[in-house]
Motif scaffolding. Structure first.
Motif, PDB file in Angstrom:
ATOM      1  N   SER A  17      -9.314  -5.155 -13.717  1.00 42.18           N
ATOM      2  CA  SER A  17      -8.988  -4.912 -12.114  1.00 42.18           C
ATOM      3  C   SER A  17      -7.787  -4.189 -12.120  1.00 42.18           C
ATOM      4  O   SER A  17      -7.931  -2.970 -11.106  1.00 42.18           O
ATOM      5  N   ARG A  21      -7.699  -0.182 -10.584  1.00 41.25           N
ATOM      6  CA  ARG A  21      -7.124   0.047  -9.429  1.00 41.25           C
ATOM      7  C   ARG A  21      -5.980   1.312  -9.881  1.00 41.25           C
ATOM      8  O   ARG A  21      -5.716   2.268  -9.179  1.00 41.25           O
ATOM      9  N   GLN A  22      -5.486   1.101 -10.978  1.00 41.24           N
ATOM     10  CA  GLN A  22      -4.245   2.127 -11.239  1.00 41.24           C
ATOM     11  C   GLN A  22      -4.452   3.465 -12.339  1.00 41.24           C
ATOM     12  O   GLN A  22      -3.998   4.235 -11.954  1.00 41.24           O
ATOM     13  N   LYS A  25      -9.242   7.505 -11.941  1.00 46.18           N
ATOM     14  CA  LYS A  25      -8.907   8.527 -10.687  1.00 46.18           C
ATOM     15  C   LYS A  25     -10.384   9.111 -10.107  1.00 46.18           C
ATOM     16  O   LYS A  25      -9.991  10.316  -9.657  1.00 46.18           O
ATOM     17  N   SER A  30     -15.138   3.628  -5.197  1.00 44.23           N
ATOM     18  CA  SER A  30     -14.685   3.025  -3.883  1.00 44.23           C
ATOM     19  C   SER A  30     -13.289   2.321  -3.906  1.00 44.23           C
ATOM     20  O   SER A  30     -13.309   1.798  -5.120  1.00 44.23           O
ATOM     21  N   GLU A  31     -12.394   2.404  -2.908  1.00 44.57           N
ATOM     22  CA  GLU A  31     -11.188   1.537  -3.052  1.00 44.57           C
ATOM     23  C   GLU A  31     -11.297   0.307  -2.614  1.00 44.57           C
ATOM     24  O   GLU A  31     -10.574  -0.764  -2.886  1.00 44.57           O
ATOM     25  N   LEU A  32     -12.686   0.061  -2.156  1.00 46.95           N
ATOM     26  CA  LEU A  32     -12.879  -1.517  -1.605  1.00 46.95           C
ATOM     27  C   LEU A  32     -13.791  -2.092  -2.741  1.00 46.95           C
ATOM     28  O   LEU A  32     -14.926  -2.658  -2.375  1.00 46.95           O
ATOM     29  N   THR A  63     -20.179   4.122  -7.158  1.00 43.86           N
ATOM     30  CA  THR A  63     -19.244   3.460  -7.742  1.00 43.86           C
ATOM     31  C   THR A  63     -19.772   2.640  -8.975  1.00 43.86           C
ATOM     32  O   THR A  63     -18.843   2.904 -10.034  1.00 43.86           O
TER      33      THR A  63
END
Length: 120
Positions: A17, A21-22, A25, A30-32, A63
């Motif tokens: 995770s 997230r980090q 890029k 998706s950010e969700l 995604t």
């Protein structure tokens, strides 16, 4: 499932995770997204990573495809954060549990409304 496997699944879920997230890029990811579950094989060489994506079908597919194509990169970064003899190869799978739950809730709500209208 052994305690060790459970701990590894939990640890991988947390680390993956964070890496996604980090460090990933890719604009197609998706950010969700949420990693709902990680399921590592007994030999610790493969792991299924279940992903929940909020969005339409196109976003979900993009995604999953983007994550799968970045699986090697994600493994490399994650392996620096988790000490394991072998870091498992990752397979990303779309988790539709949330969709199914929402559909069930919707059906139950319809049934309840139908019941109330019949009582009147």
């Amino acid at each position: 499932m052994t305690k060790r496997t459970e701990r590894l699944n939990s640890l991988l879920k947390e680390v993956l995770s964070e890496v996604i997230r980090q460090d990933v890029k890719n604009p197609k990811v998706s950010e969700l997204i949420t990693i709902t579950e990680v399921d590592i094989t007994k030999d610790l060489h493969h792991a299924k990573v279940y992903i929940s994506v909020i969005g339409d079908e196109k976003e979900r597919k993009e995604t999953i495809d983007a994550l799968q194509s970045a699986a090697g990169f994600i493994s490399t970064i994650a392996s620096k954060k988790v000490v394991m003899r072998y870091f498992p190869s990752l397979k990303f799978i779309l988790d539709r549990t949330v969709d199914k739950q929402m559909k069930i809730d919707s059906i139950l709500k319809e049934i309840e409304e139908e019941k109330k209208s019949r009582e009147q």
